[in-house]
Every structure is written in C-alpha cells, then in structure tokens.
Write a protein that holds these residues in place. Structure first.
Motif, PDB file in Angstrom:
ATOM      1  N   VAL A  45      32.553  13.868 127.814  1.00 24.51           N
ATOM      2  CA  VAL A  45      31.770  13.619 127.716  1.00 24.51           C
ATOM      3  C   VAL A  45      30.544  14.228 127.780  1.00 24.51           C
ATOM      4  O   VAL A  45      31.195  15.342 128.229  1.00 24.51           O
ATOM      5  N   GLU A  46      29.367  14.224 127.079  1.00 24.14           N
ATOM      6  CA  GLU A  46      27.571  15.370 127.477  1.00 24.14           C
ATOM      7  C   GLU A  46      27.562  14.349 128.856  1.00 24.14           C
ATOM      8  O   GLU A  46      27.664  14.184 129.518  1.00 24.14           O
ATOM      9  N   ASN A  47      27.571  15.951 129.119  1.00 19.59           N
ATOM     10  CA  ASN A  47      26.411  16.009 130.808  1.00 19.59           C
ATOM     11  C   ASN A  47      25.121  16.069 130.366  1.00 19.59           C
ATOM     12  O   ASN A  47      25.192  17.053 129.715  1.00 19.59           O
ATOM     13  N   VAL A  48      24.472  15.312 130.435  1.00 20.46           N
ATOM     14  CA  VAL A  48      22.740  15.472 130.744  1.00 20.46           C
ATOM     15  C   VAL A  48      22.034  16.337 131.607  1.00 20.46           C
ATOM     16  O   VAL A  48      21.223  16.425 131.069  1.00 20.46           O
ATOM     17  N   GLY A  49      23.151  16.721 132.169  1.00 18.03           N
ATOM     18  CA  GLY A  49      21.733  17.995 133.428  1.00 18.03           C
ATOM     19  C   GLY A  49      22.623  19.257 133.340  1.00 18.03           C
ATOM     20  O   GLY A  49      21.989  20.040 134.262  1.00 18.03           O
ATOM     21  N   LEU A  67      18.381  16.815 142.285  1.00 15.03           N
ATOM     22  CA  LEU A  67      17.190  16.400 143.387  1.00 15.03           C
ATOM     23  C   LEU A  67      16.247  15.762 142.409  1.00 15.03           C
ATOM     24  O   LEU A  67      15.297  14.250 143.369  1.00 15.03           O
ATOM     25  N   THR A  68      15.314  16.488 141.743  1.00 11.98           N
ATOM     26  CA  THR A  68      14.603  15.297 140.902  1.00 11.98           C
ATOM     27  C   THR A  68      14.350  15.475 139.527  1.00 11.98           C
ATOM     28  O   THR A  68      13.682  15.288 138.898  1.00 11.98           O
ATOM     29  N   SER A  69      15.748  15.430 139.155  1.00 14.58           N
ATOM     30  CA  SER A  69      16.015  15.371 137.669  1.00 14.58           C
ATOM     31  C   SER A  69      16.769  14.053 137.132  1.00 14.58           C
ATOM     32  O   SER A  69      16.823  13.730 135.673  1.00 14.58           O
ATOM     33  N   VAL A  70      17.185  12.983 138.455  1.00 16.14           N
ATOM     34  CA  VAL A  70      17.419  12.203 137.630  1.00 16.14           C
ATOM     35  C   VAL A  70      17.366  11.121 136.506  1.00 16.14           C
ATOM     36  O   VAL A  70      17.503  10.954 136.064  1.00 16.14           O
ATOM     37  N   GLN A  71      16.492  10.734 137.201  1.00 17.32           N
ATOM     38  CA  GLN A  71      15.305   9.604 136.701  1.00 17.32           C
ATOM     39  C   GLN A  71      15.059  10.734 135.011  1.00 17.32           C
ATOM     40  O   GLN A  71      15.512  10.002 133.886  1.00 17.32           O
ATOM     41  N   SER A  72      14.590  11.905 134.927  1.00 21.03           N
ATOM     42  CA  SER A  72      14.635  11.838 133.044  1.00 21.03           C
ATOM     43  C   SER A  72      16.145  12.400 132.702  1.00 21.03           C
ATOM     44  O   SER A  72      15.622  12.200 131.503  1.00 21.03           O
ATOM     45  N   TRP A  73      16.525  12.771 133.288  1.00 20.52           N
ATOM     46  CA  TRP A  73      18.413  13.204 132.881  1.00 20.52           C
ATOM     47  C   TRP A  73      18.667  11.353 132.308  1.00 20.52           C
ATOM     48  O   TRP A  73      19.377  11.822 130.721  1.00 20.52           O
ATOM     49  N   THR A  74      18.625  10.573 133.502  1.00 19.80           N
ATOM     50  CA  THR A  74      19.446   9.294 132.663  1.00 19.80           C
ATOM     51  C   THR A  74      19.133   8.684 131.628  1.00 19.80           C
ATOM     52  O   THR A  74      19.521   8.164 130.803  1.00 19.80           O
ATOM     53  N   HIS A  75      17.399   8.178 131.339  1.00 22.38           N
ATOM     54  CA  HIS A  75      16.522   7.748 130.142  1.00 22.38           C
ATOM     55  C   HIS A  75      16.833   8.965 129.579  1.00 22.38           C
ATOM     56  O   HIS A  75      17.256   8.186 128.195  1.00 22.38           O
ATOM     57  N   SER A  76      17.278  10.153 129.092  1.00 27.19           N
ATOM     58  CA  SER A  76      17.204  10.922 127.739  1.00 27.19           C
ATOM     59  C   SER A  76      18.816  10.081 127.114  1.00 27.19           C
ATOM     60  O   SER A  76      19.215  10.263 126.531  1.00 27.19           O
ATOM     61  N   GLY A  77      19.913  10.404 128.805  1.00 32.28           N
ATOM     62  CA  GLY A  77      21.205   9.888 128.203  1.00 32.28           C
ATOM     63  C   GLY A  77      21.256   8.663 127.963  1.00 32.28           C
ATOM     64  O   GLY A  77      21.818   7.759 126.688  1.00 32.28           O
ATOM     65  N   TYR A  78      20.451   7.988 127.732  1.00 35.16           N
ATOM     66  CA  TYR A  78      21.061   6.651 127.739  1.00 35.16           C
ATOM     67  C   TYR A  78      19.769   6.193 126.605  1.00 35.16           C
ATOM     68  O   TYR A  78      20.919   5.368 125.393  1.00 35.16           O
ATOM     69  N   LEU A  87      28.515   5.075 124.265  1.00 34.95           N
ATOM     70  CA  LEU A  87      29.306   5.822 124.803  1.00 34.95           C
ATOM     71  C   LEU A  87      28.921   6.030 126.840  1.00 34.95           C
ATOM     72  O   LEU A  87      27.178   5.969 126.834  1.00 34.95           O
ATOM     73  N   PRO A  88      29.937   6.546 127.443  1.00 34.49           N
ATOM     74  CA  PRO A  88      28.697   7.438 128.980  1.00 34.49           C
ATOM     75  C   PRO A  88      28.631   8.809 129.090  1.00 34.49           C
ATOM     76  O   PRO A  88      29.187   9.300 128.047  1.00 34.49           O
ATOM     77  N   PHE A  89      28.021   8.869 129.698  1.00 28.73           N
ATOM     78  CA  PHE A  89      27.634  10.543 129.379  1.00 28.73           C
ATOM     79  C   PHE A  89      27.242  10.894 131.273  1.00 28.73           C
ATOM     80  O   PHE A  89      27.681   9.682 132.347  1.00 28.73           O
ATOM     81  N   ALA A  90      27.675  12.207 131.534  1.00 28.52           N
ATOM     82  CA  ALA A  90      28.374  12.887 132.770  1.00 28.52           C
ATOM     83  C   ALA A  90      26.781  13.008 133.451  1.00 28.52           C
ATOM     84  O   ALA A  90      26.064  13.522 132.762  1.00 28.52           O
TER      85      ALA A  90
END
Length: 526
Positions: A45-49, A67-78, A87-90
């Motif tokens: 699976v793709e790891n967005v971080g 610590l500071t990037s979960v929000q941007s990573w999650t929105h990008s992966g979504y 699909l899921p992503f890591a």
C-alpha cells in the motif's frame, strides 16, 4: 546549538530502537510471523508520509514528521487513494510508533464485525491514554461504567428524565458564571462556555449538591483540561517512554460524597438526601454491587466517575465551545441568530420552557448548528480506530489487512468532502435544518421528518462514531447542549473578539481554541 528538546527526542529514538530490537528477540513465533505479515502488507500500500525512494531512515523521518503533517497527509491520501481507488493507505505516526492503515469510507462496514475480528478497546484506550491518567487498572480494563451508559443513555425515557435537571442547572450556571449584568464583560471563550456545559454534565453524573461544590468543580475542570492537552502530548512520545500521569485532588471531595450515597442506597433509598433526581452515580451503584464487593469501594466508584468524566464531559466541552465560536464568528451570524431566537422563543412558549425532551426535540435549527459545528470543527484528523485481532481483514479487491494492524478512517477529510457537502469549508448553521423549513420562517414541527438530526450517524457524518461502538451518550449530550445554546441565544449578546484563524494540529488531534476571547452581556427584557 541543538536544543535540549531535540536531544531528548534523539535519545528517545535511539533508546526506542534499542528496545525494539530487544523486544523483537523475545517475541513468540506467532508474533514474529504477524510482524512479518504486516511488513509485507505495508509494502503493498502507498505510504503517504514517505516518498517511494525515501532513502536511509525514511520511516523514522516519517514518524517524526507526523507530529505536524498528519492532516495534510491524510487529506492527500483521501483524495488520491481512498476516493479515487477505494484502497487503504499507510500513515506513519508516533501514536503507534509505526504505520496505521487509513481505510476508505467504503470499508465502514468492518466496524460492525465481531470483537473477535476487529476490536475497538485497545485503540480507544490509547487514544485518550487512560493508563496514564487513572491509577487503578481495573477502572479502565473492567468498564462497568460504560455498561451503565449503554443501558441508560440510549434509553429515550431515561434521557428524557434528565431534561428538567439539566435545564435547571444550565439556568443556575448562567446566573452564577455569566451573571445578569447588562454591561459587556470580556472573558476567555473556551473557559466561559466550558463552565456552563460542565456544570450541566456534572449535575447528571453526581447530582446535587456536589455538582455545585466550587472546589470540586474547579479541580474537575482542571483535570479535564489537563487530559485534553496531556493526551495530545503523551501520544507524541514513543510508547515505551510515555510517562505515567495520575489524578487525586478530585477524589478528596468525591470519595466522601460517594460513601454517603452508598450508605443511602444500602438503606433502601433511591435518591440523595436532598431528594435529587436520578443521576449516573445512582445508576452505577447497583451495577457495581452486582459485580462484587470489591467494586463497591468508594475510591473505585469515584474513579469510575472521573473516567466517565474524561470520556464524556470533555467531549461536550469541546463541541459546545466550538459551536459558540463557530456561530458567533460567522459572517452570517445576525441572520442565524434571528432565526434561532425566533425558534427558541416559539418552542419555549409552546412548552412553558425548555425543560422537557419534547420541547428540546423541536429545536431543529439549534440541532443543525451543533451538528454543523461538529462537522467543520472536528476533534481529530482520523478516528474510529480498530485493531485487527483475528484472521486478516478482507477489504475486497484482493486487499488483506493482517492481524496486529491498527486501522482508522479519515473522518476530517470525509466531513469536508464536497461530494457530501456543498461548499464544505463554510460553516452553514442551517445546513441540516434548511431542507425541512416550511413555507414560513418556522421549521417544520415533525421531528421524525428530520433525517439528519444531531444524533443521526451516516457514512458522511462520523463525529459520534459509527456501527456498534457509536457514542451511547450522544442523545443526552445533544439534549443538554441544545438547552445550553438556547440559554445563550435567548438571554445574552455575544461577540467573538479573537480566535485562531487556523486550527492547530498536534499529531492526530485538532487542538481546541483555548485562547479564544469573547465578550458578552445580558440582554435587557423587551
């Protein structure tokens, strides 16, 4: 010059890595096999971080960046993976010091699977870090108090029986805390709103007179605030190095009160000496008595109340505080307030106050305001965490999530998806009540026709959870917050002086607007 905090963090990484290797050597064959299966899964699976060719220490850099990037990573992966490919992503995160699998909305069905396949308990425990807040392990491992909540707080009759008590407490709290002066007063908005809703919630937890004990209330408030920020901080530390936090000050006041209530219960009394209404403690005592004499220790009962305070009251404070900020800082607040005030006065006149469930259920516009605030002012970036504990979790399309994997859902991104909500970044107070407006300015009276009420859970509104672990206290919380918001709308003028323009995020948690300032004054009766 390297700061002391950075040195501590580097030391934590080194020690954490060393301990991880030692633990790997002591794992059973099955545990090692599970770990290997997870490592294989993360490669599929793709790891967005982490970039595809992240290089040396890529995973460690990803963990620290979380610590500071979960929000941007999650929105990008979504957008790229959850919606486009289903699909899921890591997502790397210090929360687990590993990856978590972010599942697409199409996988919400897994939340109804049995506990033998996916379990919520461990993930929920780590989300709020109760082991570092409550010293008695039995309190959070043997959750008798939540059995009581699931029995009584989903029962419409029991919830309705609390309406008069919370209406009374809201009224008294406004007089005690906000006062009746027609002069403007500037205060911390988070504190001012929190004090009102906490008074109402604590009234239902322990009843009169202790809910109005100023020392107990203040210690309870400080404990709750410490948990909000403490949880966020603890989750940013490696699991093996997290400190232990304990609470004690509230118990000095609460234990004697619990002792008195146990004595009354043993004497056959169903209510407190003051004749107070049923409350959570009154429901909890007989349940604990059935579980065995060791559960009737006053300190244990008091700790269960504080645990429920952490899980229940804090959520109400967070939601109510942001609802007031979202409503009164809206550029359309004048139109919203005119509509809300008309509704509140009309319903109050029809029912001789807002002291009944029937009256509160007709506050459709207020209901919409709170639901809309919960949508735009999420508590977390991801939620609905579960641990895969049985056979691999089959998501379809050949995707198998192995045992030992923690899965979450991108709730913040879902709540801001334009597929579900028009102009999703805008706070639209009447978004959920507008479809049910009649030809006049009044909202249609039939509550049964309002499909998207505050407590309604849908695949696009997940603030109260989803599936069999949906929040059992949401019916009481909705009822009480609507009474409190009605008290502000009808009796006070409010202006927001300042609030952060952008929400701050620490790991997965959206930091509450604890520094927001507002001013208010009591309205003069016309």
């Amino acid at each position: 010059m390297v700061s002391g905090q950075l040195l501590l963090l580097l030391a934590a990484i080194v020690i954490g890595t060393f301990l991880a290797r030692r633990i790997w050597g002591s794992l059973s064959h099955r545990d090692k096999q599970d770990k290997l299966e997870r490592e294989k899964f993360w490669k599929t699976v793709e790891n967005v971080g982490i970039p595809p060719r992240g290089g040396f220490f890529a995973q460690t850099r990803g963990l620290l960046s979380s610590l500071t990037s979960v929000q941007s990573w999650t929105h990008s992966g979504y957008g790229r993976i959850s919606k486009a490919q289903k699909l899921p992503f890591a997502l790397p995160t210090i929360w687990t010091w590993d990856n978590v699998a972010v599942l697409p909305p199409s996988a919400l069905r897994i939340l109804s699977k049995p506990e033998s396949e996916v379990t919520a308990f461990g993930a929920q425990l780590e989300t709020i870090q109760l082991p570092y807040m409550i010293s008695d392990r039995d309190i959070y491992m043997n959750v008798i108090h939540f059995d009581v909540a699931r029995k009584h707080l989903v029962n419409p009759k029991d919830v309705a029986s609390l309406a008069a008590a919370t209406a009374d407490e809201v009224d008294v709290a406004f007089t005690d805390v906000w006062g009746t002066s027609p002069e403007w007063k500037t205060v911390n908005a988070w504190d001012a709103c929190g004090r009102i809703i906490m008074r109402a919630a604590i009234r239902v937890l322990i009843g009169l007179p202790t809910c109005r004990d100023e020392t107990y209330f203040e210690q309870s408030r400080l404990f709750s605030d410490a948990v909000i920020m403490g949880t966020a901080m603890i989750n940013t530390m490696p699991p093996l190095l997290r400190p232990v936090y304990h609470q004690a000050r509230c118990l000095k006041i609460l234990v004697p009160f619990v002792e008195d209530r146990i004595r009354i219960w043993k004497q056959g009394g169903e209510k407190g000496e003051d004749g107070s209404e049923n409350d959570f403690l009154q429901w909890l005592i007989p349940k604990c008595a059935k579980e065995g004499p060791e559960q009737m220790a006053p300190t244990k009962l008091a700790n269960r109340l504080l645990t429920f305070n952490v899980m229940f009251v804090i959520g109400m404070v967070y939601v109510f505080g942001h609802t007031v900020l979202d409503l009164y800082s809206s550029p359309n607040k004048d139109a919203y307030l005119a509509g809300l005030e008309a509704e509140c006065h009309r319903v109050s006149a029809q029912h001789d106050g807002l002291t009944s469930r029937a009256a509160v259920d007709q506050l459709h516009r207020l209901d919409s305001v709170i639901r809309e605030s919960m949508r735009v002012s999420d508590i977390a970036v991801t939620a609905l965490a579960r641990d895969v504990v049985g056979k691999p979790l089959d998501l379809g399309a050949g995707v198998q999530v192995p045992r030992g994997t923690r899965v979450v859902f991108p709730t913040h991104a879902i709540h801001r998806d334009e597929e579900y909500y028009e102009d999703p970044l805008r706070f639209d107070a009447f978004r959920f009540s507008r479809p049910f407006e009649g030809s006049s300015e009044d909202v249609a009276a039939e509550a049964k026709d309002q499909k998207d009420s505050l407590t309604t859970i849908t695949p696009s509104f997940l603030a109260f959870g989803y599936g069999k672990h949906a929040c059992p206290g949401r019916f009481f919380a909705a009822q009480t917050m609507k009474q409190a918001l009605a008290g502000i709308v009808m009796d006070y003028d409010v202006e927001i002086i300042s609030r952060p323009e952008k929400r701050q995020v620490m790991l997965n948690m959206m930091i509450p607007a604890v520094d927001a300032q507002m001013r208010y004054r009591r309205k003069t009766k016309k």
